[in-house]
Design a protein around this motif. Sequence first.
Motif: not given
Length: 239
Positions: A14-15, A93-94, A85-88, A78-79
């Motif tokens: 998903r990430v 998800l994490i 990416s700057g994806s909130s 992953l973090e």
Amino acid sequence: MKNISGAFVCLTSRVAEYLATAKFSSIRRACITQTNTPNGVQFSPDIEKKIKSSTNLDDLLDVLAESPFWSWIDLRLLEALVAASGSSKCDTLISSYKEAIFSRKLIDILPNVPSKELKEKYYMKIVSKLDKEADDITVADLLEFRSQLEVVIMDIKNGICVLDHFKDGCVEIHWYIPAEIVDHAYQTASIQYHKFHELHLQYLQIGSFPPIYNPLMMRLPQLESVPSLPDIADTMTII
């Protein structure tokens, strides 16, 4: 989700969907700079070379999947990608994954935990046995133990131990560490063994060196009981 591997695969898949819309060069750079980041991942030379030569997200993720640090319990890579990416949405998800997995007891996940089984020449195995039961330890506790084992006992960089697998009962945890730091880790642990009791650590075996035991938990042989001697006053003859 009971299957730890399935939960991690679902998370990374998903990430990856969100990372596909981010700038690839920024994501790749986030991986490369891990080596120079405090508590960052230390790649083997082979993996680092492959990361630098990757040309798209799929290639990069395939390379990271080969890394021992891409695992259900170690989310640093992953973090780092998510931060670049700057994806909130990825942050959410994490966070949800951590909340669901890190609070689990080891006894509940033992049958489903994958083993890394590293065969690379760059790593050697260490074994740590705890005087605790699997139903007394959460995944978060295991991460805290790893940190103390690294920094306090072996004087190595935080996060450098790679979890291989663990056994039930009195928990026996198998890790990997880079081969070049094994001598230092052993020498330091040999000095710091008096702190083993603080971690409930029974013994630690590093590479091919002999095990180092917690002196407070060593089983000493029982001395045979010696018959008590009669009081000297009772044996004296009064004249």
